[in-house]
Design an enzyme around this catalytic site. Structure first.
Site, PDB file in Angstrom:
ATOM      1  N   GLU A 170      38.390  42.251  40.541  1.00 36.04           N
ATOM      2  CA  GLU A 170      39.289  41.091  40.480  1.00 36.04           C
ATOM      3  C   GLU A 170      39.508  40.582  39.062  1.00 36.04           C
ATOM      4  O   GLU A 170      40.567  40.006  38.762  1.00 36.04           O
ATOM      5  CB  GLU A 170      38.763  39.963  41.363  1.00 36.04           C
ATOM      6  CG  GLU A 170      38.835  40.243  42.862  1.00 36.04           C
ATOM      7  CD  GLU A 170      37.596  40.935  43.415  1.00 36.04           C
ATOM      8  OE1 GLU A 170      36.754  41.408  42.598  1.00 36.04           O
ATOM      9  OE2 GLU A 170      37.451  41.009  44.645  1.00 36.04           O
ATOM     10  N   PHE A 219      29.875  32.974  55.103  1.00 36.12           N
ATOM     11  CA  PHE A 219      29.945  34.267  54.422  1.00 36.12           C
ATOM     12  C   PHE A 219      31.138  34.286  53.458  1.00 36.12           C
ATOM     13  O   PHE A 219      32.246  33.917  53.829  1.00 36.12           O
ATOM     14  CB  PHE A 219      30.084  35.393  55.450  1.00 36.12           C
ATOM     15  CG  PHE A 219      30.230  36.753  54.808  1.00 36.12           C
ATOM     16  CD1 PHE A 219      29.197  37.299  54.055  1.00 36.12           C
ATOM     17  CD2 PHE A 219      31.407  37.475  54.945  1.00 36.12           C
ATOM     18  CE1 PHE A 219      29.339  38.537  53.461  1.00 36.12           C
ATOM     19  CE2 PHE A 219      31.545  38.724  54.354  1.00 36.12           C
ATOM     20  CZ  PHE A 219      30.513  39.252  53.601  1.00 36.12           C
ATOM     21  N   LYS A 223      41.686  30.764  55.749  1.00 34.60           N
ATOM     22  CA  LYS A 223      42.196  31.819  56.623  1.00 34.60           C
ATOM     23  C   LYS A 223      42.936  31.239  57.823  1.00 34.60           C
ATOM     24  O   LYS A 223      43.958  31.786  58.252  1.00 34.60           O
ATOM     25  CB  LYS A 223      41.028  32.691  57.090  1.00 34.60           C
ATOM     26  CG  LYS A 223      41.451  34.010  57.721  1.00 34.60           C
ATOM     27  CD  LYS A 223      40.235  34.903  57.966  1.00 34.60           C
ATOM     28  CE  LYS A 223      40.670  36.283  58.472  1.00 34.60           C
ATOM     29  NZ  LYS A 223      39.500  37.157  58.686  1.00 34.60           N
ATOM     30  N   MET A 271      30.895  43.461  15.992  1.00 34.23           N
ATOM     31  CA  MET A 271      30.969  42.143  15.373  1.00 34.23           C
ATOM     32  C   MET A 271      29.595  41.463  15.383  1.00 34.23           C
ATOM     33  O   MET A 271      29.207  40.800  14.421  1.00 34.23           O
ATOM     34  CB  MET A 271      32.005  41.271  16.085  1.00 34.23           C
ATOM     35  CG  MET A 271      32.288  39.959  15.386  1.00 34.23           C
ATOM     36  SD  MET A 271      32.911  40.188  13.702  1.00 34.23           S
ATOM     37  CE  MET A 271      34.694  40.137  13.992  1.00 34.23           C
TER      38      MET A 271
END
Lengths: 590, 192
Positions: A49, A111, A161, A489
């Site tokens: 994602e 969940f 949902k 860096m």
């Protein structure tokens, strides 16, 4: 017309002329993925994602249109927090849709539940938790309006949902009603007048152009202002391309790794015309020592930026393009009246020219030059040489994306930006791993342009899996890994500030095998170890347009980015390349 | 909504830093308090007190925030607050242009011996005895914040068992507002 919330959501995105969604489905967003099958909107299935978020950013960078990403609840949503924070820092318009657990389950530690609106309050311009399917068209319209107007930024719409599954009567709101949201647009005439007076009387002026110039499509207006007044222009990391690097008035990038002339011009200026820039600490260095004699005109569409860091003599809260155009209009009569003759800045121009001549950006070029005449005895491959060769071997409207670190600074320094929106870089947040997905998003937005990403080996390992996405979707981006086998860096800071005590920065040039990895992801993989192979590899990569290409450039691990203003130091204490320091032999080993 | 470095609402008895009172009209939407409070913590501004309740128009709530101005310039606090999409209007209230009020509940030791003294002080301040126990009483007092400060100090020697203040709420004095501010507020309400 009765629609489900999910159908209404997809239709609302269509109403906003969304052409592409970067996303990855999951449980809570499942209902929305069904109508996507029938939608005209292209969906690009990412592998993580975070990739969806950075692709949407890259798309927005090069098109100026909002990038759209869609992910599921919980981990899907938290994985996109970094792109949201990145877009918030760099004012990138982004609309992120997240699925949420059903309303009845919210607050129960269900969940894949995460309080994503709570989590993202601080990294979005605004966010919404939709509680009723009938609200979806209104919220989507508001989300796009907020993301794209005023100071652009990311927004998030969280859709439970059960809301996606519920039905609603379709409508489309023609206007948005946000009583607390009133973005500024036009400048106050009095402020323009005050600014005009400062510009006319300044003897050592500098235009300090920031990312707002690009966000406001003000590059043409900026050029007009610069040419009308003869004032030289610095372009910050976020503004590279807002003013052509080849223009005689261009001084290049200021800041921690800016060039000597840009940094010192700001220090010595008697007037800074700040356009859509925010006096970031990477530009100002030690704030109390920054541009001590300069008066400041500050143009910003965000009122909170005016005086946040440096109190200006004249603050102009307005759209950058409109403000610059108003300045041009106000200055034309002054020009006609002979008040803006180039000769008034003669001494300043000569000083700037002498700095440019004495302290150009440089690196040890003896290697590549020597190699050309002595094949078989290759010196170390300099990353700057790779960038110069890449720059000269690609069209000048090539879009260049970068990750974060040494390679990013070299890219900004050694590229020649001639056009707006050709530079895709993570500035404020400094997000390693930005380059690969951002380049993919940029190529989706501008398929007509060549898109190269310059990446570090450390960055590449963070998001490289999105090249699978690019292969699957036939998005032919090209990645140049400046592989110095280090978190370069960090290594540079340990070299300079921690007595060369290198802690946890070694990565290995061979692990992973970048060519093998590229091929496994469906890309063409190339490896370059010697200067004389650079051009051929780039030309080969340029010819591939049916799949991504990854070139593993094995560059000199010792190379450092110069100039450098050490963190917290004054810009007056800029450290130039060793060859430019008094009493130092040119090309000395660092 | 044009903040200036005007006088604060004064230093408290313990020499607290100077405070400014912001009256913030917000859309009455879920999470709006979290957005406002989060902004303060995120940007390192200190809230001294905060009170929130719906206005007579149910679409809006009013948040009264007392800001510690030593933590950030008031102008910056206001500008950042104004960026919140749900924030409709911000008015900085100077103490001499505002009617301020606060509510205090205090449970104080008031045995038979000292009960009369406590009752007398409550009467002087115009408070109310809202609960009486064997050895203590609970007093409610509404008034100006400085009046509550005074009352609190006077109760302290008797022995404060529990004390709760609401934080101050305020409205502009009638006629104390500039016409332009009043007009903007009216426009904001109408356009809403």
């Amino acid at each position: 017309m009765q629609l489900t919330g999910a159908q209404a959501l997809v239709k609302s995105l269509e109403m906003q002329d969304v052409e592409v969604i970067f996303g990855l489905p999951g449980g809570a967003i499942l209902p929305v993925y069904d109508p996507i099958i029938d939608s005209s909107i292209r969906h690009i299935l990412v592998r993580h994602e975070q990739g969806a978020g950075h692709m949407a950013e890259g798309y927005a960078h090069v098109t100026g249109r909002p990038g759209v990403a869609m992910v599921t609840s919980g981990p899907g949503a938290t994985n996109i927090v970094t792109p949201l924070a990145d877009a918030y820092m760099d004012s990138i318009p982004l609309v992120v849709v997240t699925g949420q657990v059903p309303s009845s389950a919210i607050g129960t530690d269900a969940f894949q539940e995460a309080d994503i609106t709570g989590i993202t309050i601080g990294v979005t311009k605004h966010n919404w938790l939709v509680t009723d399917a009938a609200d979806i068209p209104r919220v989507v319209a508001e989300a796009f309006y907020v993301a794209t107007t005023g100071r652009p930024g990311p927004v998030l719409v969280d859709v439970p949902k059960d809301v996606s599954n519920a039905t609603m009567d379709w409508y489309w709101p023609e206007t948005v009603d946000l009583p607390g949201y009133r973005p500024a647009t036009t400048p106050e005439p009095a402020a323009i007048e005050a600014a005009t007076e400062l510009i006319v009387t300044a003897e050592r002026p500098v235009i300090y152009a920031g990312g707002g110039v690009l966000k406001a499509s003000a590059a043409a207006a900026l050029r007009e202002l610069a040419e009308l007044t003869g004032i030289p222009v610095v372009t910050t990391l976020m503004a590279r391309g807002a003013f052509p690097d080849s223009h005689p008035l261009c001084l290049g990038m200021p800041g921690m790794h800016g060039n000597y002339t840009a940094v010192t011009a700001m220090q010595q200026a008697d007037l800074l015309v700040a356009l859509g820039s925010r006096f970031d600490d990477r530009v100002t260095g030690k704030l109390s020592a920054f541009a001590p004699r300069a008066k400041v005109i500050h143009v910003d569409i965000d009122k909170a930026e005016i005086g946040k860091v440096r109190r200006p003599e004249v603050g102009i809260v307005a759209d950058c393009r409109l403000a610059v155009e108003a300045l041009v209009t106000a200055l034309r009569p002054q020009r006609a009246a002979g008040l803006l003759e180039a000769s008034r800045l003669g001494a300043w121009s000569r000083e700037l020219a002498s700095w440019k001549e004495r302290f150009p950006l440089t690196y040890d070029r003896s290697g590549p030059a020597a190699a050309a005449g002595r094949p078989g005895r290759s010196p170390r491959l300099k990353p700057q040489f790779v960038l110069e060769t890449l720059r000269d071997a690609t069209p000048d409207d090539t879009i260049l994306a970068a990750g974060v670190g040494q390679h990013q600074m070299w890219a900004s320094q050694f590229w020649r930006f001639e056009h707006p929106n050709t530079w895709v870089s993570s500035g404020g947040l400094g997000t390693m791993g930005f380059a690969v997905p951002a380049a993919i998003g940029a190529k989706v937005g501008r398929p007509d342009r060549m898109v190269w990403a310059v990446d570090g080996d450390g960055c590449f390992q963070m998001t490289a899996q999105e090249l699978v996405t690019a292969s699957a979707e036939r998005i032919p981006v090209k990645i140049a890994i400046l592989n110095n086998a280090y978190l370069g860096m960090v290594r540079q800071w340990q070299h300079m500030f921690y007595e060369e005590r290198y802690s946890e920065v070694y990565l290995s040039p061979d692990l992973p095998d970048y060519v093998g990895w590229a091929e496994a992801m469906g890309c063409v993989g190339l490896r370059v170890e010697h200067p004389e192979e650079v051009l051929a590899a780039i030309e080969k990569a340029n010819q591939v347009d049916d799949r991504p290409v990854v070139v593993d450039f094995r560059t000199d691990s010792m190379e450092q980015v110069f100039p450098m203003v050490p963190a917290g130091a004054s810009n007056d204490d800029i450290v130039v390349h060793p060859s430019q320091r008094p009493g130092t032999a040119a090309g000395a080993e660092l | 909504m044009s903040p200036s470095a005007g006088p604060g609402t004064g230093a408290g008895p313990s020499g607290r830093p100077r405070h400014h009172l912001l009256s913030v009209l917000v859309e009455n939407k879920s999470g709006v308090l979290s957005r406002v409070a989060g902004l303060f913590s995120r940007r390192g501004y200190n809230i001294f007190s905060l009170a929130v309740a719906p206005t007579d128009d149910e679409r809006f709530s009013r948040i009264s925030i007392v800001v510690d101005v030593d933590s950030a310039p008031l102008e910056q606090v206001v500008a950042q607050l104004d960026k919140l999409v749900n924030v409709v209007e911000i008015t900085e209230l100077h103490p001499d242009e505002a009617r301020e009020a606060e509510l205090l509940l205090v449970t104080v030791v008031a045995d038979a011996e000292r009960r009369a003294q406590v009752f007398q002080l409550v009467g002087v301040f115009g408070g109310q005895i809202v609960d009486v126990g064997l050895e203590e009483v609970t007093v409610m007092l509404a008034g100006s914040p400085s009046g509550l400060d005074d009352f609190e100090e006077l109760m302290r020697p008797y022995g404060i068992i529990e004390l709760q203040r609401t934080g101050r709420v305020a409205l502009p004095k009638l006629g104390g507002r500039s016409p332009s501010t009043a007009r903007r507020e009216q426009q904001a309400l109408e356009s809403a």
